[in-house]
Design a protein around this motif. Structure first.
Motif, short mmCIF file in Angstrom:
data_model
loop_
_atom_site.label_atom_id
_atom_site.label_comp_id
_atom_site.label_asym_id
_atom_site.label_seq_id
_atom_site.Cartn_x
_atom_site.Cartn_y
_atom_site.Cartn_z
N LEU A 194 0.83 -1.20 0.00
CA LEU A 194 0.00 0.00 0.00
C LEU A 194 0.87 1.26 0.00
CD1 LEU A 194 -2.77 -0.97 2.59
CD2 LEU A 194 -2.81 -1.16 0.11
N GLU A 211 1.83 1.47 -9.01
CA GLU A 211 0.69 1.37 -8.10
C GLU A 211 -0.40 0.47 -8.70
OE1 GLU A 211 -0.24 1.96 -5.03
OE2 GLU A 211 -2.29 1.38 -5.56
N ASP A 212 -0.64 0.61 -10.00
CA ASP A 212 -1.70 -0.20 -10.61
C ASP A 212 -1.34 -1.68 -10.66
OD1 ASP A 212 -3.42 1.85 -10.85
OD2 ASP A 212 -3.07 2.21 -12.99
N ALA A 253 -1.88 -2.99 -7.34
CA ALA A 253 -3.31 -3.16 -7.12
C ALA A 253 -3.77 -4.51 -7.66
CB ALA A 253 -4.08 -2.02 -7.78
N GLU A 254 -3.25 -4.88 -8.81
CA GLU A 254 -3.65 -6.14 -9.41
C GLU A 254 -3.25 -7.32 -8.52
OE1 GLU A 254 -2.54 -6.42 -13.54
OE2 GLU A 254 -3.18 -8.52 -13.58
N ARG A 281 -2.81 -7.20 -5.27
CA ARG A 281 -3.70 -7.19 -4.11
C ARG A 281 -5.01 -7.87 -4.45
NH1 ARG A 281 -1.84 -1.79 -3.38
NH2 ARG A 281 -3.74 -0.91 -4.26
N ASN A 282 -5.50 -7.54 -5.65
CA ASN A 282 -6.79 -8.08 -6.04
C ASN A 282 -6.78 -9.60 -6.16
OD1 ASN A 282 -8.72 -8.33 -8.99
ND2 ASN A 282 -9.54 -7.93 -6.93
N PRO A 315 -14.04 -7.75 -4.78
CA PRO A 315 -12.80 -8.31 -5.32
C PRO A 315 -13.07 -9.29 -6.46
CG PRO A 315 -12.80 -8.41 -2.92
CD PRO A 315 -14.18 -8.02 -3.33
N LEU A 353 -14.14 -7.41 -9.57
CA LEU A 353 -12.96 -6.76 -10.16
C LEU A 353 -12.21 -7.73 -11.06
CD1 LEU A 353 -11.36 -4.52 -7.42
CD2 LEU A 353 -11.87 -3.86 -9.76
#
Ligand SMILES: Nc1ncnc2c1ncn2[C@@H]1O[C@H](COP(=O)(O)OP(=O)(O)O)[C@@H](O)[C@H]1O
Ligand SMILES: [Mg+2]
Lengths: 227, 845
Positions: free
Chosen positions: A57, A77-78, A81-82, A84-85, A110, A113
């Motif tokens: 994060l 960051e993106d 994010a992936e 994390r998802n 989630p 997404l």
């Protein structure tokens, strides 16, 4: 065997104006898949900061974080994010449910997404598993604290994460409720074989894990088995 | 695409609890778009009608016109080469006498010859009235005038020395709309009978028109182009159907331009409301967005969720605005009908609808994007640390791209409306300056209140004051939107007031109200005697010689006008000068430079003339410069001897150019006598007597003109007020939605204060303090801006004396401040009247 989480020479420094504050100082940790670990320490010792860095994060000042085969430092960051998802679950002290979505919809995020077709049935099963079968269409404001945390538990497990981060998951709950949430966390952890990392200052909770890492003033002062 | 479906679904779900609030936020643009579409639809209807009616408004394919003087032989020769049919008209103003009623009336005589009009027709009642008037002394008299004097067909009317029988009522004529006709009603006669009226004398102001109906293969525009130079040199004007279309369009465009500006400002006001609403909305969504991000949503996906919400709502608002606008355009012709030369057929204009829709949507979305792009930057770290401060206001190149987009689209819109790139630029700059100043003031306020915070004041006042600068304050949004709204409103009122005052001032005190002109040299003594008999003062008695300027400072008029390096005012160079001669100043004049010259000592001496300061400036002339005049063919060389400043507050004739005595005495000229009548009755009897004895003399009753001008201005005021309503309503909606938002901002702390034991009245006072300061400051800033703006507009654009009436401004100030406080307090009532717990539960959920 590859580590689930590997932290090397990690440090984090906040600068505001001319003053700088080192919150984490040369942290080295390696956690195996399936392990359950508690990070403990007094308030302000850097637990939350460490968790944020491990989960991608935030970005460290120096050092590196590997989450399974991904080196988080190198990712945008993106891209983080992936990851994390797909592979990470979260449980927060203050639940962090989206107030405009129902319990079911919160759990579905989630999955949706990921573009998953069976999102709704998976989410329904999970909510049933945490004992909220008849609260699917309720909004967070219509649920008690314990119920909200159970929704967030269902959400955390919905994407079958490889690793789950929990920041003071019972910090806002009374004793009885805490007990049932804790039991659920460990039960789900067992069922799904998830790696679990819990930040807490509750030693009772910490003692339920396999390993306790103690922080003080931004440094690891102990790394031991529970009593 | 599955991705988009999910985002759309989430957008829909996420909006669930906020739809009402969101709709209110977006509604501030509805009225702006309404105004835009209404005005544009109306504009398209007018343009369409202009095309349809152009030929029949001029009655011919080509019209050649010479004002005041007959055509020169050169031009006559040219006209002979035009094939097809021809007709002509002589038009002049004169007194008419109605023997049966024993009254007189100033009229506009149109004496026609030939088969005019070739297109359309002179509308008469009975319809065949024009058949007879070619062979008998018959006049077609303006319908309104017939009605006013209770005349009927068969009565007589005396024009000059000739009595006509009234052959019919004129229901629709050519070349005049209702405004000119109302103070000089039109009378049509045949040219064959004009001579016997003896109204056409040397020096009389007769306008000559020649009408042509040409065969298909003859292009009037081409002919016009080819002979333009010759025609111009001879002061001959031409008009073709094409040009007529352009003229009509142009005449209407000024009005359309003005209306569009107001619509744009009202739209922009709404957009500020949208931007600030979206900003607050995004702020309230930050925790949710952080969770989305934490669960693995990318920045762009999160952005898209809210972009979809805002776009859909924007779309709905724009559609509502467009629908309202298309229905409201029905009202515009009612308001504007007196400014148009014909009736407007209204149809739904799809072009206007599509344009309004696009302009509205683009500008709304651009403004909404400004706060929305920050969504991409919200960090997932917020889930762990609520206090984590993202840089929502941080640097983002997209922000600048959007700013540029906004300015460009406003500029593009203005350019498209005004067709004038430079004026659009000025307006854009003006708007930016206004924005910037208001923004600056708001910054200053925030800074100043913090810097000089009155620590000794009582708690309630301090709390209210500190609301101005604390996080989540509305200071900037409200100051800018309220300030801009106030500025537009005040400007409208100031300009309206200026127009009315400049006219009203003309009718006061010792101002003359009657002008007799067209007086022959030997009629003056008799007239003076008559005036004395009626006990009327002779305020002015002047000879008038008409002339044109030919050359000055060694260059001809055309050379000056074509020279791009110096700026010579077209109106000054082209005007047909009415010159008098005397060696004294009149009461309205002051000498600025030099002295008024006496008669030249002997023939051939230099002639020193006196000019109005502004007129001389317009021609780039200074004391001592040489000026050559053309007095009906004779060239007279003069030198500029003095400059005068003439007050423009009376209606007595003003002379920009004054010659010394002893030069113009033998030139063709007429005389003017100016007097003041105390009552309409006396005006009536005096006028009839003058016209009976001297039929060639025209008596103009300025009070009727003043009344007519007053009526026109009333209508302009009406239009202004009509448009102001859009601004007021938009401003109100922005105000309501902004304050409504600040309620959400303040609610938690108000509840906390209540929990800690603050009384209702304390909370009300805290809020009132904040709103009074905000309202008063915005109103004051807006008013100062508008005074500066209207001063510039009045002085440089409209050339009016800038005088202000403070009352409307004080009222606007009180109104804006009062409304801000009122709406603000109504908003906080909910917090105050319910139990703290109830409010907290509702807002948190
Ligand atoms: N953004 C920040 N800027 C400066 N200092 C911070 C920031 N975030 C956290 N800190 C500081 O870092 C230290 C560790 O915080 P945290 O990780 O939240 O501790 P814990 O979770 O163990 O209570 C604290 O002293 C906190 O004040
Ligand atoms: Mg913490």
């Amino acid at each position: 065997m590859q580590a689930a989480l590997k932290v090397d020479e990690l440090s984090k420094t906040y600068t505001s104006g001319s003053r700088s504050l080192t919150v984490l100082d040369d942290i080295n940790i390696s956690i195996e898949p399936g392990e359950s670990v508690a990070i403990v320490g007094p308030s302000g010792s850097g637990k939350t900061t460490l968790l944020g860095l491990c989960a991608g994060l935030d970005k460290p000042s120096t050092g590196s974080v590997h989450l399974y085969d991904s080196m988080l430092n190198d990712l945008s960051e993106d891209e983080r994010a992936e990851i994390r998802n797909k592979h990470v679950g979260f449980i927060f002290q203050n639940f962090q449910l989206i107030p405009t979505l129902t319990a079911l919809e919160n759990v579905m995020i989630p999955l949706e997404l990921q573009g998953m077709k069976q999102a709704e049935s998976i989410a329904t099963d999970l909510l049933e598993r945490v004992g909220l079968k008849d609260r699917l269409d309720h909004y967070p404001s219509q649920l008690s604290g314990g119920e909200q945390q159970r929704v967030s538990l269902a959400r955390a497990f919905s994407n079958s994460p490889k690793i789950l981060f929990a920041d003071e998951p019972t910090g806002n709950l009374d004793e009885d409720t805490s007990q049932s949430v804790e039991d659920l966390i460990f039960a789900l952890n067992q069922e799904k074989g998830t790696t679990l990392i819990i930040v807490t200052h509750d030693m009772e909770l910490a003692n339920k894990t396999n390993r306790i890492i103690q922080l003080k003033g931004g440094k690891v002062v102990a790394d031991r088995k529970p009593e | 695409m599955a991705d988009f479906k999910f985002l759309a679904k989430t957008a829909l779900r996420d909006s669930r609890k906020n739809r009402g609030r969101l709709l209110l936020f977006m509604s501030s643009i509805i009225l702006g778009i309404t105004a835009l579409v209404a005005i544009n639809s109306f504009n398209y209807s007018v343009v369409k009608d202009i095309d349809r009616q152009a030929a029949s408004t001029i009655g011919a394919d080509l019209v050649v016109q010479r004002n005041r003087l007959p055509l020169s032989d050169e031009v006559k020769g040219l006209l002979d080469s035009i094939p097809g049919e021809r007709a002509s008209e002589m038009q002049l103003f004169s007194m008419s006498l109605l023997p049966e009623k024993n009254v007189s009336q100033f009229v506009q005589i149109r004496a026609i010859e030939g088969d005019f009009p070739f297109y359309g027709m002179i509308g008469t009642d009975p319809e065949d009235a024009t058949n007879k008037f070619r062979t008998e002394p018959i006049a077609i008299v303006d319908d309104a005038m017939m009605f006013q004097f209770d005349l009927s067909v068969g009565d007589s009317i005396k024009l000059g020395y000739q009595t006509f029988e009234i052959g019919g009522r004129l229901t629709s004529g050519f070349g005049s709309n209702s405004l000119t006709a109302s103070f000089a009603p039109t009378i049509y006669i045949d040219q064959a009978y004009l001579e016997s009226t003896q109204l056409v004398q040397p020096g009389s102001l007769v306008n000559y028109s020649y009408f042509f109906k040409v065969p298909e293969d003859f292009d009037p525009d081409e002919w016009d182009e080819e002979h333009r130079q010759t025609l111009r040199n001879n002061s001959v004007g031409t008009q073709t159907v094409e040009e007529q279309k352009e003229d009509l369009t142009e005449a209407f465009e000024g009005l359309n331009y003005f209306l569009n500006l107001i619509a744009l400002v009202s739209l922009l006001l709404g957009c500020i409301g949208v931007a600030s609403s979206v900003f607050i909305y995004v702020k309230s969504k930050i925790p949710s967005i952080a969770v989305f991000r934490c669960l693995g949503m990318s920045g762009n996906q999160a952005f898209l969720i809210y972009f979809i919400q805002i776009t859909v709502l924007g779309l709905l608002s724009v559609i509502a605005g467009v629908a309202l606008g298309s229905s409201i355009q029905v009202l515009l012709p009612l308001v504007l009908s007196d400014f148009l030369p014909f009736d407007i057929a209204l149809d739904i204009s799809w072009t206007a609808i599509i344009e309004g829709f696009l302009v509205g949507l683009v500008i709304t979305i651009l403004f909404a994007l400004l706060p929305l792009i920050a969504v991409r930057k919200i960090s997932p770290l917020r889930t762990l640390r609520a206090s984590f401060s993202d840089d929502l206001a941080g640097k983002d190149i997209w922000k600048w791209i959007i700013y540029v987009g906004i300015v460009l689209s406003i500029y593009g819109f203005l350019w498209q409306v005004t067709k004038d790139p430079l004026a659009s630029l000025y307006f854009c700059i003006g708007l930016l300056v206004a924005f910037f100043l208001l923004y600056l003031v708001s910054k200053l306020v925030i800074w100043g209140v913090q810097r000089y915070f009155p620590r000794r004041w009582n708690y309630v006042l301090r709390q209210g004051l500190s609301n101005l600068f604390r996080p989540n304050n509305q200071t900037q949004t409200l100051l800018v939107s309220l300030g801009l709204g106030t500025a537009v409103l005040t400007t409208l009122f100031i300009i309206q007031g200026l127009l009315l005052q400049n006219v009203a001032g003309m009718d006061e005190g010792d101002q003359p109200n009657m002008i007799l002109y067209g007086i022959e040299y030997d009629q003056m003594d008799g007239l003076l005697e008559l005036t004395e008999e009626y006990n009327l003062p002779v305020i002015q008695r002047v000879p008038i010689v008409t002339m044109k300027i030919d050359e000055w400072k060694g260059k001809t008029k055309n050379e000056w006008l074509q020279d791009t390096t110096v700026r010579v005012r077209r109106w000054a160079a082209n005007r047909e000068a009415r010159v008098t001669y005397r060696d004294t100043l009149s009461s309205e004049e002051t000498l600025v430079q030099g002295s008024l010259a006496g008669p030249p000592a002997e023939h051939g001496d230099s002639i020193y003339i006196s000019l109005d300061e502004g007129y001389a400036e317009g021609l780039n002339l200074e004391i001592g410069d040489e000026v050559i005049w053309n007095v009906q063919g004779t060239r007279i060389t003069t030198y500029l001897g003095s400059l005068r400043d003439i007050e423009f507050r009376s209606l007595s004739t003003r002379f920009f150019i004054v010659f010394p005595p002893g030069v113009l005495e033998n030139a063709p000229q007429f005389r003017v006598l100016v007097t003041k009548s105390p009552s309409p009755q006396l005006t009536g009897t005096y006028r009839s007597e003058v016209v009976k004895r001297y039929p060639n003399v025209s008596v103009i009753d300025l009070t009727t003109i003043l009344r007519t001008v007053g009526q026109i201005l009333d209508k302009i005021s009406y239009v202004i007020q009509f448009m102001a309503i859009f601004c007021i309503l938009t401003g109100l909606i922005v105000l309501i939605s902004s304050l409504f938002l600040s309620k959400y901002q303040r609610i938690k702390e108000s509840v906390l204060l209540r929990t800690l034991g603050a009384s209702r009245s304390q909370i009300m006072k805290i809020n009132a303090t904040e709103y009074i300061i905000l309202g008063a400051l915005s109103a004051a800033t807006g008013i100062i801006l508008s005074i500066a703006g209207s001063y510039l507009l009045a002085t440089y654009q409209m050339e009016l004396d800038f005088k202000m009436n403070w009352w409307p401004i004080i009222i606007v100030f009180i109104l804006v401040t009062g409304l801000t406080v009122l709406i603000g307090l109504l908003n906080s009532r909910e917090v105050v009247n319910k139990s703290p717990l109830e409010v907290l539960r509702k807002e948190v959920g």
